[in-house]
Design an enzyme around this catalytic site. Sequence first.
Site, PDB file in Angstrom:
ATOM      1  N   GLY A  46       0.858  -1.184   0.000  1.00  0.00           N
ATOM      2  CA  GLY A  46       0.000   0.000   0.000  1.00  0.00           C
ATOM      3  C   GLY A  46       0.891   1.230   0.000  1.00  0.00           C
ATOM      4  N   SER A  47       0.398   2.276   0.605  1.00  0.00           N
ATOM      5  CA  SER A  47       1.130   3.536   0.636  1.00  0.00           C
ATOM      6  C   SER A  47       2.516   3.376   1.270  1.00  0.00           C
ATOM      7  CB  SER A  47       0.263   4.516   1.429  1.00  0.00           C
ATOM      8  OG  SER A  47       0.898   5.719   1.633  1.00  0.00           O
ATOM      9  N   GLY A  49       4.219   0.436   1.834  1.00  0.00           N
ATOM     10  CA  GLY A  49       5.022  -0.531   1.091  1.00  0.00           C
ATOM     11  C   GLY A  49       5.740   0.162  -0.056  1.00  0.00           C
ATOM     12  N   ALA A 109      -5.701  -6.810   7.584  1.00  0.00           N
ATOM     13  CA  ALA A 109      -5.147  -7.983   6.880  1.00  0.00           C
ATOM     14  C   ALA A 109      -4.051  -8.647   7.705  1.00  0.00           C
ATOM     15  CB  ALA A 109      -4.613  -7.571   5.511  1.00  0.00           C
ATOM     16  N   HIS A 131       3.346  -0.030  12.770  1.00  0.00           N
ATOM     17  CA  HIS A 131       2.234   0.374  13.619  1.00  0.00           C
ATOM     18  C   HIS A 131       2.212  -0.580  14.815  1.00  0.00           C
ATOM     19  CE1 HIS A 131      -1.240   2.709  14.309  1.00  0.00           C
ATOM     20  NE2 HIS A 131      -2.125   2.122  13.544  1.00  0.00           N
ATOM     21  N   SER A 277      -2.245  40.242  10.509  1.00  0.00           N
ATOM     22  CA  SER A 277      -2.502  41.596  11.009  1.00  0.00           C
ATOM     23  C   SER A 277      -2.665  41.606  12.535  1.00  0.00           C
ATOM     24  CB  SER A 277      -3.783  42.146  10.372  1.00  0.00           C
ATOM     25  OG  SER A 277      -4.885  41.367  10.803  1.00  0.00           O
TER      26      SER A 277
HETATM   27  N1  LIG Z   1      -0.644   4.726   4.981  1.00  0.00           N
HETATM   28  C1  LIG Z   1       0.328   5.302   5.664  1.00  0.00           C
HETATM   29  O1  LIG Z   1       0.891   6.278   5.192  1.00  0.00           O
HETATM   30  C2  LIG Z   1       0.773   4.785   7.010  1.00  0.00           C
HETATM   31  C3  LIG Z   1       0.519   3.468   7.353  1.00  0.00           C
HETATM   32  N2  LIG Z   1       1.104   2.955   8.466  1.00  0.00           N
HETATM   33  C4  LIG Z   1       0.915   1.544   8.793  1.00  0.00           C
HETATM   34  O2  LIG Z   1       1.578   0.779   7.788  1.00  0.00           O
HETATM   35  C5  LIG Z   1       0.885  -0.453   7.529  1.00  0.00           C
HETATM   36  C6  LIG Z   1       0.486  -0.533   6.066  1.00  0.00           C
HETATM   37  O3  LIG Z   1      -0.402   0.522   5.782  1.00  0.00           O
HETATM   38  P1  LIG Z   1      -0.695   1.025   4.284  1.00  0.00           P
HETATM   39  O4  LIG Z   1       0.564   1.065   3.517  1.00  0.00           O
HETATM   40  O5  LIG Z   1      -1.507   2.257   4.424  1.00  0.00           O
HETATM   41  O6  LIG Z   1      -1.510  -0.161   3.664  1.00  0.00           O
HETATM   42  P2  LIG Z   1      -3.103  -0.383   3.537  1.00  0.00           P
HETATM   43  O7  LIG Z   1      -3.754  -0.249   4.851  1.00  0.00           O
HETATM   44  O8  LIG Z   1      -3.608   0.475   2.441  1.00  0.00           O
HETATM   45  O9  LIG Z   1      -3.053  -1.921   3.107  1.00  0.00           O
HETATM   46  C7  LIG Z   1      -2.735  -2.257   1.809  1.00  0.00           C
HETATM   47  C8  LIG Z   1      -2.119  -3.632   1.649  1.00  0.00           C
HETATM   48  O10 LIG Z   1      -2.817  -4.645   2.389  1.00  0.00           O
HETATM   49  C9  LIG Z   1      -3.111  -5.706   1.467  1.00  0.00           C
HETATM   50  N3  LIG Z   1      -4.291  -6.440   1.900  1.00  0.00           N
HETATM   51  C10 LIG Z   1      -5.482  -5.940   2.313  1.00  0.00           C
HETATM   52  N4  LIG Z   1      -6.316  -6.945   2.662  1.00  0.00           N
HETATM   53  C11 LIG Z   1      -5.616  -8.102   2.455  1.00  0.00           C
HETATM   54  C12 LIG Z   1      -5.900  -9.479   2.666  1.00  0.00           C
HETATM   55  N5  LIG Z   1      -7.078  -9.883   3.160  1.00  0.00           N
HETATM   56  N6  LIG Z   1      -4.942 -10.393   2.342  1.00  0.00           N
HETATM   57  C13 LIG Z   1      -3.738 -10.003   1.859  1.00  0.00           C
HETATM   58  N7  LIG Z   1      -3.413  -8.715   1.658  1.00  0.00           N
HETATM   59  C14 LIG Z   1      -4.336  -7.785   1.949  1.00  0.00           C
HETATM   60  C15 LIG Z   1      -3.312  -5.013   0.143  1.00  0.00           C
HETATM   61  O11 LIG Z   1      -3.133  -5.937  -0.906  1.00  0.00           O
HETATM   62  P3  LIG Z   1      -4.187  -6.044  -2.139  1.00  0.00           P
HETATM   63  O12 LIG Z   1      -3.874  -4.879  -3.036  1.00  0.00           O
HETATM   64  O13 LIG Z   1      -3.846  -7.352  -2.726  1.00  0.00           O
HETATM   65  O14 LIG Z   1      -5.561  -5.929  -1.540  1.00  0.00           O
HETATM   66  C16 LIG Z   1      -2.199  -3.975   0.193  1.00  0.00           C
HETATM   67  O15 LIG Z   1      -0.960  -4.509  -0.227  1.00  0.00           O
HETATM   68  C17 LIG Z   1      -0.306  -0.430   8.506  1.00  0.00           C
HETATM   69  O16 LIG Z   1       0.096  -1.056   9.700  1.00  0.00           O
HETATM   70  C18 LIG Z   1      -0.535   1.061   8.750  1.00  0.00           C
HETATM   71  O17 LIG Z   1      -1.217   1.358   9.942  1.00  0.00           O
HETATM   72  C19 LIG Z   1       1.978   3.679   9.228  1.00  0.00           C
HETATM   73  C20 LIG Z   1       2.251   4.995   8.921  1.00  0.00           C
HETATM   74  C21 LIG Z   1       1.558   5.682   7.855  1.00  0.00           C
HETATM   75 MG   LIG Z   2      -2.191   5.601  11.242  1.00  0.00          MG
END
Ligand SMILES: NC(=O)C1=CN([C@@H]2O[C@H](COP(=O)(O)OP(=O)(O)OC[C@H]3O[C@@H](n4cnc5c(N)ncnc54)[C@H](OP(=O)(O)O)[C@@H]3O)[C@@H](O)[C@H]2O)C=CC1
Ligand SMILES: [Mg+2]
Length: 355
Positions: A46-47, A49, A109, A131, A277
């Site tokens: 996600g963001s 990663g 997840a 986290h 101001s």
């Molecule tokens: N977003 C941010 O900027 C911040 C996030 N964090 C922490 O970092 C961690 C990651 O957050 P973030 O990057 O936002 O990711 P997200 O919360 O957006 O999660 C996305 C990832 O989770 C996978 N996923 C979701 N459901 C499933 C499932 N059932 N089985 C397998 N994979 C699944 C998605 O894969 P798919 O595409 O295949 O669904 C994707 O790769 C969390 O612990 C968050 O709290 C910490 C600081 C800031």
């Molecule tokens: Mg958070």
Amino acid sequence: MYQLSRGLKTLDFAGTKETVYERGDWPLPKLQDYFKNDTLALIGYGSQGHGQGLNARDNGLNVIVGVRKDGESWKQAMEDGWVPGETLFPIEEAIKKGTIIMNLLSDAAQSQTWPQIAPLITKGKTLYFSHGFSIVYKDLTHVIPPADVDVILVAPKGSGRTVRTLFKEGRGINSSIAVFQDVTGQAKEKAIALGIAVGSGYLYETTFEKEVYSDLYGERGVLMGGIQGMFLAQYKVLRANGHSPSEAFNETVEEATQSLFPLIGEKGMDYMYNACSTTARRGALDWAPIFEAANRPVFEKLYESVKNGTETKKSLEFNGRSTYRTDLAKELKEIDEQEIWRAGKTVRSLRPDAK
Ligand SMILES: NC(=O)C1=CN([C@@H]2O[C@H](COP(=O)(O)OP(=O)(O)OC[C@H]3O[C@@H](n4cnc5c(N)ncnc54)[C@H](OP(=O)(O)O)[C@@H]3O)[C@@H](O)[C@H]2O)C=CC1
Ligand SMILES: [Mg+2]
Ligand SMILES: CC[C@](O)(C(C)=O)C(=O)O
Ligand SMILES: [Mg+2]
């Protein structure tokens, strides 16, 4: 102002002494040498990663990504240059190949996949989170790491997108670090090195519990929930009193984000006040305590809701649904369709640099 000892600095934060760690103490050759025998397996794209993975890769470390095959993240990872079979693998395969398992799946997840992931976190590997969520709320998430691995945290204090853009600009995000389990005696040093590897500028120390409480609280409060609520309330009162959308948006959001908030970021609140101001300064000084008093009970309630697990339960239930992406998108569309944000689109299109 600080004492330097073995790469750590103790600084005075408004009267409280805290230890911080900086990128300057980890030049690239030292970082690369430290991880020369490691494979960082980034699970989830996600963001965070995206930001952490690309930064660690650009820092010359051996990084692989593990995500659901052919899911949205798999496609995204390929677009960012991760190669199936070489640096991109299904989750379980990546964990088997990795020495440092960076669990960056969504918090929901992490809990859902734990029964499949746990047996693969074998002795000698390190388990990393961004986290405190899964570990601290273990009664709800059921994430209980094996006793023979280091368990650490690096939590960037900003969006993963910013983790990447600041790194590319030669700057760095601030992150917190924590150790939950130290089997090797090296857990803290590993957390510091990983914090720098993923693009942090400086690191401050916390615990898993303090991290997750402050994070869930902050994002529901001033950082996201609070600011949307405050913007909307101010905008609606202006509109109810006959002000145009242009005026209401400019006086609420555009001036905040384009002029005044960057001044707070640059040099603090008094600097921003002094740039306004004397009329504004007088009124803002009078009204700030009124807003504080009105908001304080809401923040107390929010902190309690975080601490007692209510927020975690809701998040696990909602984001654990197979429809979590479309369900979130539907609610976010409702925000996007609010008059304030529709007006904002037109305002932004009029910025000279938008043309
Ligand atoms: N977003 C941010 O900027 C911040 C996030 N964090 C922490 O970092 C961690 C990651 O957050 P973030 O990057 O936002 O990711 P997200 O919360 O957006 O999660 C996305 C990832 O989770 C996978 N996923 C979701 N459901 C499933 C499932 N059932 N089985 C397998 N994979 C699944 C998605 O894969 P798919 O595409 O295949 O669904 C994707 O790769 C969390 O612990 C968050 O709290 C910490 C600081 C800031
Ligand atoms: Mg958070
Ligand atoms: C403010 C939201 C956040 O906590 C973050 C970007 O730090 C998150 O969970 O995404
Ligand atoms: Mg956060």
